[in-house]
Design an enzyme around this catalytic site. Structure first.
Site, PDB file in Angstrom:
ATOM      1  N   GLU A  76     185.669  39.460 113.090  1.00 31.51           N
ATOM      2  CA  GLU A  76     185.286  40.101 114.342  1.00 31.51           C
ATOM      3  C   GLU A  76     183.827  40.514 114.204  1.00 31.51           C
ATOM      4  O   GLU A  76     183.397  40.909 113.120  1.00 31.51           O
ATOM      5  CB  GLU A  76     186.194  41.323 114.463  1.00 31.51           C
ATOM      6  CG  GLU A  76     186.219  42.054 115.739  1.00 31.51           C
ATOM      7  CD  GLU A  76     187.355  43.087 115.741  1.00 31.51           C
ATOM      8  OE1 GLU A  76     188.476  42.750 116.171  1.00 31.51           O
ATOM      9  OE2 GLU A  76     187.128  44.226 115.314  1.00 31.51           O
ATOM     10  N   ARG A  99     203.180  53.711 118.219  1.00 34.28           N
ATOM     11  CA  ARG A  99     203.883  54.867 117.646  1.00 34.28           C
ATOM     12  C   ARG A  99     203.184  56.141 118.090  1.00 34.28           C
ATOM     13  O   ARG A  99     202.137  56.079 118.722  1.00 34.28           O
ATOM     14  CB  ARG A  99     203.796  54.777 116.119  1.00 34.28           C
ATOM     15  CG  ARG A  99     202.323  54.641 115.686  1.00 34.28           C
ATOM     16  CD  ARG A  99     202.154  54.668 114.198  1.00 34.28           C
ATOM     17  NE  ARG A  99     200.867  54.169 113.774  1.00 34.28           N
ATOM     18  CZ  ARG A  99     199.754  54.885 113.672  1.00 34.28           C
ATOM     19  NH1 ARG A  99     199.755  56.159 114.011  1.00 34.28           N
ATOM     20  NH2 ARG A  99     198.621  54.343 113.262  1.00 34.28           N
ATOM     21  N   ASN A 110     198.272  51.114 118.571  1.00 30.36           N
ATOM     22  CA  ASN A 110     199.130  51.793 117.607  1.00 30.36           C
ATOM     23  C   ASN A 110     200.452  52.070 118.309  1.00 30.36           C
ATOM     24  O   ASN A 110     200.509  52.855 119.256  1.00 30.36           O
ATOM     25  CB  ASN A 110     198.483  53.080 117.112  1.00 30.36           C
ATOM     26  CG  ASN A 110     197.285  52.800 116.205  1.00 30.36           C
ATOM     27  OD1 ASN A 110     196.259  53.452 116.295  1.00 30.36           O
ATOM     28  ND2 ASN A 110     197.399  51.807 115.344  1.00 30.36           N
ATOM     29  N   GLY A 162     195.235  52.550 108.724  1.00 31.96           N
ATOM     30  CA  GLY A 162     194.681  53.597 107.871  1.00 31.96           C
ATOM     31  C   GLY A 162     193.320  53.243 107.301  1.00 31.96           C
ATOM     32  O   GLY A 162     192.922  53.764 106.273  1.00 31.96           O
TER      33      GLY A 162
HETATM   34  P1  ADP Z   1     196.329  57.275 113.393  1.00 32.57           P
HETATM   35  O1  ADP Z   1     196.081  55.891 113.882  1.00 32.57           O
HETATM   36  O2  ADP Z   1     197.543  57.934 113.915  1.00 32.57           O
HETATM   37  O3  ADP Z   1     195.114  58.081 113.400  1.00 32.57           O
HETATM   38  P2  ADP Z   1     196.134  56.609 110.626  1.00 32.57           P
HETATM   39  O4  ADP Z   1     195.438  55.314 110.786  1.00 32.57           O
HETATM   40  O5  ADP Z   1     195.448  57.744 109.967  1.00 32.57           O
HETATM   41  O6  ADP Z   1     196.766  57.094 111.961  1.00 32.57           O
HETATM   42  O7  ADP Z   1     197.520  56.350 109.907  1.00 32.57           O
HETATM   43  C1  ADP Z   1     198.524  57.321 109.908  1.00 32.57           C
HETATM   44  C2  ADP Z   1     199.381  57.121 108.720  1.00 32.57           C
HETATM   45  O8  ADP Z   1     200.043  55.880 108.780  1.00 32.57           O
HETATM   46  C3  ADP Z   1     198.609  57.108 107.417  1.00 32.57           C
HETATM   47  O9  ADP Z   1     199.451  57.664 106.449  1.00 32.57           O
HETATM   48  C4  ADP Z   1     198.375  55.640 107.166  1.00 32.57           C
HETATM   49  O10 ADP Z   1     198.187  55.393 105.806  1.00 32.57           O
HETATM   50  C5  ADP Z   1     199.660  55.057 107.701  1.00 32.57           C
HETATM   51  N1  ADP Z   1     199.510  53.718 108.256  1.00 32.57           N
HETATM   52  C6  ADP Z   1     198.863  53.377 109.381  1.00 32.57           C
HETATM   53  N2  ADP Z   1     198.955  52.064 109.620  1.00 32.57           N
HETATM   54  C7  ADP Z   1     199.687  51.548 108.607  1.00 32.57           C
HETATM   55  C8  ADP Z   1     200.136  50.232 108.274  1.00 32.57           C
HETATM   56  N3  ADP Z   1     199.860  49.164 109.030  1.00 32.57           N
HETATM   57  N4  ADP Z   1     200.866  50.084 107.152  1.00 32.57           N
HETATM   58  C9  ADP Z   1     201.152  51.143 106.384  1.00 32.57           C
HETATM   59  N5  ADP Z   1     200.765  52.399 106.646  1.00 32.57           N
HETATM   60  C10 ADP Z   1     200.041  52.600 107.731  1.00 32.57           C
HETATM   61  P1  ADP Z   2     193.013  50.540 111.430  1.00 33.59           P
HETATM   62  O1  ADP Z   2     194.205  49.702 111.748  1.00 33.59           O
HETATM   63  O2  ADP Z   2     192.781  50.698 109.987  1.00 33.59           O
HETATM   64  O3  ADP Z   2     193.036  51.802 112.222  1.00 33.59           O
HETATM   65  P2  ADP Z   2     191.005  49.558 113.318  1.00 33.59           P
HETATM   66  O4  ADP Z   2     190.908  48.142 113.728  1.00 33.59           O
HETATM   67  O5  ADP Z   2     191.605  50.493 114.299  1.00 33.59           O
HETATM   68  O6  ADP Z   2     191.783  49.663 111.938  1.00 33.59           O
HETATM   69  O7  ADP Z   2     189.564  50.063 112.901  1.00 33.59           O
HETATM   70  C1  ADP Z   2     189.368  51.301 112.258  1.00 33.59           C
HETATM   71  C2  ADP Z   2     187.913  51.716 112.366  1.00 33.59           C
HETATM   72  O8  ADP Z   2     187.054  50.730 111.764  1.00 33.59           O
HETATM   73  C3  ADP Z   2     187.398  51.834 113.778  1.00 33.59           C
HETATM   74  O9  ADP Z   2     187.677  53.084 114.350  1.00 33.59           O
HETATM   75  C4  ADP Z   2     185.905  51.613 113.596  1.00 33.59           C
HETATM   76  O10 ADP Z   2     185.276  52.772 113.118  1.00 33.59           O
HETATM   77  C5  ADP Z   2     185.872  50.570 112.515  1.00 33.59           C
HETATM   78  N1  ADP Z   2     185.835  49.228 113.105  1.00 33.59           N
HETATM   79  C6  ADP Z   2     186.875  48.393 113.272  1.00 33.59           C
HETATM   80  N2  ADP Z   2     186.489  47.231 113.835  1.00 33.59           N
HETATM   81  C7  ADP Z   2     185.156  47.333 114.058  1.00 33.59           C
HETATM   82  C8  ADP Z   2     184.159  46.476 114.597  1.00 33.59           C
HETATM   83  N3  ADP Z   2     184.446  45.256 115.052  1.00 33.59           N
HETATM   84  N4  ADP Z   2     182.884  46.927 114.648  1.00 33.59           N
HETATM   85  C9  ADP Z   2     182.559  48.153 114.182  1.00 33.59           C
HETATM   86  N5  ADP Z   2     183.447  49.008 113.661  1.00 33.59           N
HETATM   87  C10 ADP Z   2     184.733  48.614 113.577  1.00 33.59           C
HETATM   88 MG    MG Z   3     193.068  51.902 114.267  1.00 32.71          MG
END
Ligand code: ADP
Ligand code: ADP
Ligand code: MG
Length: 460
Positions: free
Chosen positions: A200, A295, A293, A164
């Site tokens: 990273e 799920r 992800n 999130g």
């Molecule tokens: P998506 O990756 O499906 O776009 P989001 O990153 O927006 O989803 O997360 C979807 C929902 O799950 C949000 O309510 C977010 O706060 C929750 N969420 C995502 N990852 C985690 C995590 N590792 N722990 C707790 N809540 C999470």
């Molecule tokens: P989450 O588990 O919260 O979804 P992610 O690792 O998927 O976290 O990263 C969420 C967002 O953060 C990415 O879509 C991107 O916009 C930004 N981000 C994450 N890692 C990087 C990176 N190494 N460089 C630039 N942007 C990043």
């Molecule tokens: Mg992500």
């Protein structure tokens, strides 16, 4: 075959899952917290069981209570939705040990991708590039500084358990690195109960491109093309689309390459059911693995609209042991789909959550419009959970038609009593760069006037 499924979630995704079950003639059991008693998912399910107080730690995260509810209702399976317990392999194991099917990847696959540092290592082994970074977690300041020096600034400090958009910080120098290291750790501890972080390389102006995959229990894995989720605020997605304009207009050959890379990672993890492999792609077309992800994802409908595959139905069928109905060559992308996450937030007040009672509610309709929501007139949005109250999805023959349709649909939307992100998303639909398909994850920051970096970077 499943006769009865318990949905261990709330909000629009619980409604989405109940609908898919109904179409398969599966009975449904909702669980809910005290504050959700009048919620749409409770009203739609065949049975509903209260599992505790509003705080998710007292309800939607309580494995013991959810399993008790499942046993009382005598269900065959549990669908965890997204968030909450959806990526908790312990929960999946408890389900299986109680003879209840967990609708998601096997605990083995979940453990192979248990956190982001483990997943990075797996991706590397599968021959997929990751942003340059630390080997595993970084456990002290000295280690953090040494890694940052080796990788080169700017870098990101990221929670291994993150989600999130929380638990990450950018650092441009040693001072902001040390500060960011500590704030990322404490935020990660608070949000995820795990303070582990890794470092990273920060990729400048990247595109967030993710691949939807489906795998059955016989080892067959396919991908369903990409979604572009570069319209983000504070690393959280606001608008998603399929296909990605970057791949469609600029790097046509990348779709196949990234799709294959996603499948290699899924195969290495022995992945089953639905999942998403996330990448960032730079302006040169280099792509780097971010995370899996494990799920169903919030933005799954845009993939459904361009592939014609019902992903939640597919999740249920796979969990029932059915083989995949599609092979890779059956998956053809047709038309263009866009999703706006409608959040109860004030776009003119720093996107502060705006919970409360919805007075008037009229949702858009007409050709090519889909609304996945649990909201209705008279519904009170509790302040306890996240602020997304629905997703508006449109489909058009091409991207231009889809954008114009989304603009029209957002204009039709009438919600009073609370503030929503609708006007902000409408501004994006009218933005020339968005319309040209030329945007990266910096887009919203630029639109808001440089606020984003300040918000997520520690002031030095
Ligand atoms: P998506 O990756 O499906 O776009 P989001 O990153 O927006 O989803 O997360 C979807 C929902 O799950 C949000 O309510 C977010 O706060 C929750 N969420 C995502 N990852 C985690 C995590 N590792 N722990 C707790 N809540 C999470
Ligand atoms: P989450 O588990 O919260 O979804 P992610 O690792 O998927 O976290 O990263 C969420 C967002 O953060 C990415 O879509 C991107 O916009 C930004 N981000 C994450 N890692 C990087 C990176 N190494 N460089 C630039 N942007 C990043
Ligand atoms: Mg992500």
């Amino acid at each position: 075959m499943f006769e009865k499924v318990l949905v261990a979630n709330r909000g629009e995704i619980a409604v989405r899952i109940i609908r898919a079950c109904k179409e398969l003639n599966i009975r449904t059991v909702a669980v809910y917290s005290e504050v959700d008693a009048n919620s749409m998912h409770v009203q739609m399910a065949d049975e509903a069981i209260c599992i505790g107080k509003a705080a998710s730690s007292e309800s939607y995260l309580r494995i013991d209570r959810i399993i008790s509810a499942a046993e009382i209702a005598d269900v065959d399976a549990i669908h965890p939705g997204y968030g909450f317990l959806s990526e908790n392999s312990h929960f999946a194991e408890v389900c299986e040990s109680c003879n209840i099917r967990f609708i998601g990847p096997s605990p083995r696959a979940m453990n192979a991708l248990s956190d982001k540092a483990v997943s990075r290592a797996l991706a590397k082994k599968a021959g997929v590039e990751t942003p340059p970074g630390s080997e595993g977690t970084v456990d002290n300041e000295k280690d953090a500084l040494a890694n940052a020096k080796r990788i080169g600034y700017p870098v990101m400090i990221k929670a291994v358990a993150g989600g999130g958009g929380r638990g990450m910080r950018i650092a441009h120098n040693d001072i902001s690195l040390v500060k960011g290291y500590h704030t990322a750790r404490s935020e990660a501890e608070k949000c995820f109960g795990n303070s582990g972080v890794y470092i990273e390389k920060f990729i400048e102006n990247p595109h967030h491109i993710e691949i939807q995959i489906l795998g059955d229990n016989k080892g067959k894995i396919i991908h369903l093309g990409e979604r572009d989720c570069s319209v983000q605020r504070r690393n959280q997605k606001l608008i998603e689309e399929a296909p990605s304009p970057l791949l469609e207009y600029k790097f046509k050959k990348l779709r196949d390459k990234i799709g294959k890379a996603a499948i290699r990672i899924a195969e290495a993890a022995h992945y089953t059911n639905a999942g998403t492999v996330e990448f960032i792609v730079d302006d040169q077309g280099n792509y780097y693995f971010l995370e899996v992800n494990k799920r169903i994802q919030v933005e799954h409908p845009v993939t459904e609209e361009v592939t014609g595959v019902d992903l939640v139905r597919a999740q249920l069928e796979i969990a029932m042991g059915e083989p995949l109905k599609y092979s890779q060559s059956d998956i053809q992308l047709k038309g263009h789909a866009i999703e706006c996450r409608i959040n109860a937030e004030d776009p003119f007040g720093d996107f502060r959550p705006s919970p409360g009672r919805i007075e008037m509610y009229y949702q858009p309709g007409g050709r090519g419009v889909r609304m996945d929501t649990h909201a209705y007139a008279g519904y009170t949005i509790p302040p306890t959970y996240d602020s997304m109250i629905g997703k508006l999805i449109v489909k058009g023959g091409d991207r231009r038609v889809a954008i114009d349709r989304m603009n029209r649909a957002l204009n039709e939307f009438l919600i009073t009593g609370i503030k929503t992100t609708i006007s902000f998303q409408q501004a994006i639909m009218q933005d020339p760069n968005f319309r040209r398909g030329v945007y990266s994850t910096n887009f919203v920051e630029q639109l808001l006037g440089g606020a984003r970096r300040e918000l997520i970077e520690e002031k030095t």
